[in-house]
Design an enzyme around this catalytic site. Structure first.
Site, PDB file in Angstrom:
ATOM      1  N   GLY A  36       0.850  -1.208   0.000  1.00 24.69           N
ATOM      2  CA  GLY A  36       0.000   0.000   0.000  1.00 24.69           C
ATOM      3  C   GLY A  36       0.874   1.242   0.000  1.00 24.69           C
ATOM      4  N   ALA A  37       1.984   1.171  -0.723  1.00 21.96           N
ATOM      5  CA  ALA A  37       3.023   2.209  -0.609  1.00 21.96           C
ATOM      6  C   ALA A  37       2.577   3.583  -1.094  1.00 21.96           C
ATOM      7  CB  ALA A  37       4.281   1.775  -1.364  1.00 21.96           C
ATOM      8  N   PRO A  54      -3.780   2.135  14.932  1.00 22.57           N
ATOM      9  CA  PRO A  54      -4.236   3.534  14.926  1.00 22.57           C
ATOM     10  C   PRO A  54      -5.753   3.655  15.052  1.00 22.57           C
ATOM     11  CG  PRO A  54      -2.938   2.984  12.948  1.00 22.57           C
ATOM     12  CD  PRO A  54      -3.337   1.707  13.590  1.00 22.57           C
ATOM     13  N   GLY A  55      -6.181   4.729  15.670  1.00 18.40           N
ATOM     14  CA  GLY A  55      -7.599   5.115  15.668  1.00 18.40           C
ATOM     15  C   GLY A  55      -7.868   5.985  14.463  1.00 18.40           C
ATOM     16  N   THR A  70      -6.731  10.747   6.731  1.00 19.20           N
ATOM     17  CA  THR A  70      -6.126  10.247   5.493  1.00 19.20           C
ATOM     18  C   THR A  70      -7.266  10.039   4.487  1.00 19.20           C
ATOM     19  OG1 THR A  70      -6.463   7.966   6.171  1.00 19.20           O
ATOM     20  CG2 THR A  70      -4.325   8.937   6.738  1.00 19.20           C
ATOM     21  N   ASN A  78       0.923  -2.819   5.215  1.00 22.54           N
ATOM     22  CA  ASN A  78       0.146  -1.592   5.367  1.00 22.54           C
ATOM     23  C   ASN A  78      -1.127  -1.588   4.516  1.00 22.54           C
ATOM     24  OD1 ASN A  78      -0.402   1.349   5.667  1.00 22.54           O
ATOM     25  ND2 ASN A  78       0.331   1.411   3.549  1.00 22.54           N
ATOM     26  N   ASP A 118      -1.872  -6.237  -8.084  1.00 20.65           N
ATOM     27  CA  ASP A 118      -3.055  -6.191  -7.218  1.00 20.65           C
ATOM     28  C   ASP A 118      -2.793  -7.125  -6.042  1.00 20.65           C
ATOM     29  OD1 ASP A 118      -5.480  -6.476  -5.963  1.00 20.65           O
ATOM     30  OD2 ASP A 118      -6.636  -6.778  -7.814  1.00 20.65           O
ATOM     31  N   TYR A 175     -14.921  -4.955   9.035  1.00 21.30           N
ATOM     32  CA  TYR A 175     -13.667  -4.201   9.165  1.00 21.30           C
ATOM     33  C   TYR A 175     -13.058  -4.455  10.548  1.00 21.30           C
ATOM     34  CZ  TYR A 175     -10.203  -0.566   9.466  1.00 21.30           C
ATOM     35  OH  TYR A 175      -9.004   0.097   9.647  1.00 21.30           O
TER      36      TYR A 175
HETATM   37  C1  8X3 Z   1      -9.295   3.147  11.363  1.00 23.06           C
HETATM   38  C2  8X3 Z   1      -9.833   3.547  12.683  1.00 23.06           C
HETATM   39  O1  8X3 Z   1     -11.857   4.191  14.053  1.00 23.06           O
HETATM   40  O2  8X3 Z   1     -12.059   4.433  11.669  1.00 23.06           O
HETATM   41  O3  8X3 Z   1      -8.707   1.918  11.386  1.00 23.06           O
HETATM   42  O4  8X3 Z   1     -12.067   2.254  12.616  1.00 23.06           O
HETATM   43  S1  8X3 Z   1     -11.522   3.580  12.738  1.00 23.06           S
END
Ligand code: 8X3
Length: 262
Positions: free
Chosen positions: A17-18, A191-192, A196, A95, A68, A161
């Site tokens: 995912g560079a 990460p939260g 991006t 990533n 891909d 997700y």
């Molecule tokens: C991204 C963080 O809170 O949108 O992985 O699920 S969140």
């Protein structure tokens, strides 16, 4: 300042995912440290632009692998085709990943679910399996997976997700056990909400909805996560960060809702 800063600089770093926001930020930080880069992404033109930029700015060597990430045969061929001087990857950053949709499970598009599992999980385990053999043999290496707070705390509409990121966390921890004795490190960065293209992808081009996620607040950005990655990767080899969960100060946890009856 901690005197062991940059105690270990990875020689060859592969980033999936560079060309995304995270990937680019990671590539710039490792290029600045002098690491050689193997850049994996789907879009050959974007990869080539990034590569030119890194070579120009930091005078580093780069190798581009355009395929891909869901295509197993293409992944195997791309890794087989890495030139000898880039082959001994000592840092793999898994990533590539995405969220698609935020609907209740019963309303989600099944194909979106399949794509998230294919990219966030299947591609990640394939890439890892293709790289860890060499790392274990050389008794040197580091796998950094990009997890998420979503793997720790479910939220409405997060369904698959969240589940894919829980998988990434548990896979990372399991790898630590299997790789004991090889010196290979494994880290799950979680990460939260980070500003991006993530929400633009999740909401499939609905920019108003995506922008609202980051509106009127103090956001973190890809460079902040790159700082965490560089810190984890450049620690002395005896020091393993298992998991690092990161949120902007303005974010906290979902309330646990209770259904009420009239
Ligand atoms: C991204 C963080 O809170 O949108 O992985 O699920 S969140």
């Amino acid at each position: 300042m901690y005197e062991k800063r940059y105690a270990h600089i990875p020689n060859i770093v592969l980033i999936t995912g560079a060309t995304g926001d995270f990937g680019k930020a990671f590539a710039h930080r490792f290029a600045a440290l002098g690491s050689k880069l193997v850049l994996v992404g789907r879009n050959a033109e974007k990869l080539s632009d990034l590569s030119d930029d890194l070579r120009g700015q930091y005078k580093v060597k780069t190798h581009e692998c355009a395929f891909d990430i869901q295509d197993k045969a293409a992944m195997v061929a791309a890794l087989d085709g890495i030139p000898a001087e880039f082959q001994d990857i000592d840092l793999l950053i898994n990533n590539a990943g995405l969220a698609l949709g935020l609907e209740p499970a019963q309303e989600c598009d099944l194909e979106d679910w399949e794509t998230m599992i294919a990219v966030n999980n299947m591609a990640l385990v394939r890439m890892t399996r293709l790289v860890i053999g060499g790392m274990a043999e050389r008794k040197c290496g580091h796998i950094i997976n990009i997890g998420s707070t979503a793997g720790n705390y479910p939220y409405p509409g997060g369904n698959v997700y969240c589940a894919t990121k829980a998988f990434v966390k548990q896979f990372s921890l399991s790898l630590r056990g299997d790789l004991q004795g090889t010196n290979v490190r494994v880290t799950n960065i979680e990460p939260g909400a980070i500003e991006t293209q993530f929400s633009k992808v999740r909401f499939k081009g609905d920019d108003v909805r995506a922008d609202a996620v980051y509106a009127n607040t103090n956001n973190m950005n890809a460079e902040d996560i790159a700082e965490a990655i560089v810190w984890s990767a450049t620690l002395p080899p005896y020091f393993n960060v298992n998991r690092m969960e990161i949120m902007p100060t303005v974010q906290s946890f979902a309330p646990n809702p209770i259904e009420r009856f009239d």
